[in-house]
Motif scaffolding. Structure first.
Motif, PDB file in Angstrom:
ATOM      1  N   SER A  58     -67.780  55.420  37.578  1.00 20.09           N
ATOM      2  CA  SER A  58     -66.503  55.291  38.273  1.00 20.09           C
ATOM      3  C   SER A  58     -65.769  54.058  37.733  1.00 20.09           C
ATOM      4  CB  SER A  58     -66.719  55.170  39.774  1.00 20.09           C
ATOM      5  OG  SER A  58     -67.461  54.009  40.080  1.00 20.09           O
ATOM      6  N   ILE A  59     -64.445  54.184  37.644  1.00 24.08           N
ATOM      7  CA  ILE A  59     -63.619  53.065  37.174  1.00 24.08           C
ATOM      8  C   ILE A  59     -62.832  52.462  38.337  1.00 24.08           C
ATOM      9  CG2 ILE A  59     -63.420  53.987  34.835  1.00 24.08           C
ATOM     10  CD1 ILE A  59     -60.555  54.908  35.595  1.00 24.08           C
TER      11      ILE A  59
ATOM     12  N   LEU B 177     -58.306  50.444  40.734  1.00 25.50           N
ATOM     13  CA  LEU B 177     -59.154  50.392  39.549  1.00 25.50           C
ATOM     14  C   LEU B 177     -59.806  49.015  39.432  1.00 25.50           C
ATOM     15  CD1 LEU B 177     -57.068  52.302  36.830  1.00 25.50           C
ATOM     16  CD2 LEU B 177     -58.638  53.191  38.557  1.00 25.50           C
ATOM     17  N   ASP B 178     -60.903  48.952  38.716  1.00 24.30           N
ATOM     18  CA  ASP B 178     -61.542  47.671  38.454  1.00 24.30           C
ATOM     19  C   ASP B 178     -60.589  46.803  37.628  1.00 24.30           C
ATOM     20  OD1 ASP B 178     -63.646  48.844  39.743  1.00 24.30           O
ATOM     21  OD2 ASP B 178     -64.793  49.260  37.920  1.00 24.30           O
TER      22      ASP B 178
ATOM     23  N   ALA C  35     -60.884  45.055  35.177  1.00 27.96           N
ATOM     24  CA  ALA C  35     -61.037  45.163  33.720  1.00 27.96           C
ATOM     25  C   ALA C  35     -60.017  46.130  33.104  1.00 27.96           C
ATOM     26  CB  ALA C  35     -62.448  45.638  33.382  1.00 27.96           C
ATOM     27  N   TYR C  36     -59.402  46.985  33.933  1.00 28.60           N
ATOM     28  CA  TYR C  36     -58.528  48.027  33.384  1.00 28.60           C
ATOM     29  C   TYR C  36     -57.044  47.692  33.460  1.00 28.60           C
ATOM     30  CZ  TYR C  36     -62.820  50.675  33.294  1.00 28.60           C
ATOM     31  OH  TYR C  36     -64.100  51.077  33.030  1.00 28.60           O
TER      32      TYR C  36
ATOM     33  N   ASP D 292     -54.992  45.939  31.641  1.00 26.15           N
ATOM     34  CA  ASP D 292     -54.237  46.099  30.383  1.00 26.15           C
ATOM     35  C   ASP D 292     -54.054  47.560  29.994  1.00 26.15           C
ATOM     36  OD1 ASP D 292     -54.136  43.377  30.227  1.00 26.15           O
ATOM     37  OD2 ASP D 292     -55.723  43.197  28.724  1.00 26.15           O
ATOM     38  N   ALA D 293     -54.976  48.389  30.407  1.00 23.58           N
ATOM     39  CA  ALA D 293     -54.923  49.811  30.046  1.00 23.58           C
ATOM     40  C   ALA D 293     -53.870  50.570  30.858  1.00 23.58           C
ATOM     41  CB  ALA D 293     -56.297  50.445  30.226  1.00 23.58           C
ATOM     42  N   LEU D 294     -53.245  49.889  31.843  1.00 22.89           N
ATOM     43  CA  LEU D 294     -52.236  50.531  32.685  1.00 22.89           C
ATOM     44  C   LEU D 294     -50.812  50.300  32.178  1.00 22.89           C
ATOM     45  CD1 LEU D 294     -53.797  49.715  36.168  1.00 22.89           C
ATOM     46  CD2 LEU D 294     -53.450  52.014  35.215  1.00 22.89           C
TER      47      LEU D 294
ATOM     48  N   PRO E  27     -64.878  57.985  44.449  1.00 26.75           N
ATOM     49  CA  PRO E  27     -64.966  57.327  43.134  1.00 26.75           C
ATOM     50  C   PRO E  27     -64.008  57.964  42.131  1.00 26.75           C
ATOM     51  CG  PRO E  27     -67.129  58.118  43.927  1.00 26.75           C
ATOM     52  CD  PRO E  27     -66.094  58.744  44.790  1.00 26.75           C
ATOM     53  N   VAL E  28     -63.289  57.133  41.397  1.00 26.80           N
ATOM     54  CA  VAL E  28     -62.296  57.589  40.414  1.00 26.80           C
ATOM     55  C   VAL E  28     -62.908  57.579  39.017  1.00 26.80           C
ATOM     56  CG1 VAL E  28     -60.070  57.016  39.344  1.00 26.80           C
ATOM     57  CG2 VAL E  28     -60.392  56.752  41.813  1.00 26.80           C
TER      58      VAL E  28
END
Lengths: 190, 190
Positions: free
Chosen positions: B9-10, B39-40, B42-43, B45-47, B122-123
């Motif tokens: 899950s992220i 989201l965690d 850590a993500y 930047d990915a958004l 959980p995503v």
């Protein structure tokens, strides 16, 4: 924090596309391309009633993708975007979703059209496409509404072992996952 | 034959729905319901770039579903259908896909509308909704086009430990997975 989940393939995609280079990057660019979704025979009974649907969602594993990249230059642009703003395979969980045309069902095999999936791809799920749940024709689509590149087919940028060549942005160099990945990719190529 | 894949899950969905009973069964029945996809960190930047999209696909785990059933009586009908002809949670790989309205993004948290997902889910992934890839408004939708039940909210039929009460069709009794499941469900309830 992150929970782990184990999934098992329920079948495989058969398509004319043996490698990423040249594969259409979305079903709407693969109109007319036919393939099959071959589910394990154990699932025949679970397909009853699906034949009434014109399209199906196929969920599958990007099993030849290189791994997570925070930022990617997608096929449809020349600028980097956050991974989650794209449909690129370089996802933390490399799950693909494609809406395919359902042509017929024989046994546990679905004949499908508009196939944009690599041959041999493991299938996780098949769901009916339901316009009332899934169709939102007019909605805004961010950078894709001002698309700058007319790419229609994939190249090798998301393939295992070659991704360092492309997504070469400062963001990645400093990112935790990014730097891990890049290290591994380099090793693979040396 | 079946390949195994491990996903993590992220992040997690936060919604007003604490249990299956009463949860809208699809996003189009949850219009106005707000929640978040957290989201965690850590993500983050990915958004980047996702904020330009009006809707997002959220892929998640039906983590409270009871397990695979070949045939189900879905919320929208009083007749049994093959599992793959439905969007019921009782899938071999219990992955859900919902198109949610994207209201805003703050850090790694997406504020979303039209939420039909249980709190704490959980995503696995977030993808942009792209009408050119995803919107097929007019297509045939099998038994859902002749829908006989006006159900709008879930009950407990797909919850762990209670499914034997509902999907009581001959097909299941003889099916391999079906009989296994029924056995387990009975044990759980005795």
């Amino acid at each position: 924090m992150a929970e782990a989940f184990a999934f098992r393939s329920i079948g495989v995609v058969r398509s004319p596309f043996l490698e990423q280079t040249g594969t259409p990057i979305q079903p709407n660019l693969a109109v007319g391309v036919e393939g099959t979704v071959e589910l394990d025979a154990a699932y025949i009974d679970a397909l009853v009633g699906l034949e009434g649907f014109e399209r199906v969602w196929v969920l599958y594993v990007f099993d030849r993708a290189a791994g997570f990249q925070k930022t990617v230059v997608p096929y449809r642009d020349d600028r980097p975007h956050g991974l989650f703003a794209t449909r690129a395979p370089a996802r933390p969980n490399p799950i693909g979703v494609s809406s395919l045309r359902l042509l017929s069902i024989e046994g546990a095999t679905l004949r499908v059209g508009d196939v944009d999936i690599l041959d041999g791809t493991p299938v996780l799920d098949v769901k009916p496409y339901v316009p009332a749940f899934d169709a939102f024709p007019g909605v805004r689509a961010g950078w894709l509404d001002e698309q700058r590149v007319r790419a229609r087919r994939a190249d090798r940028r998301f393939e295992r072992g070659v991704q360092g060549e492309v997504a070469n942005t400062p963001r990645q160099v400093h990112g935790h996952h990014g730097s891990q990945r890049r290290g591994r990719a380099r090793k693979g190529r040396s």
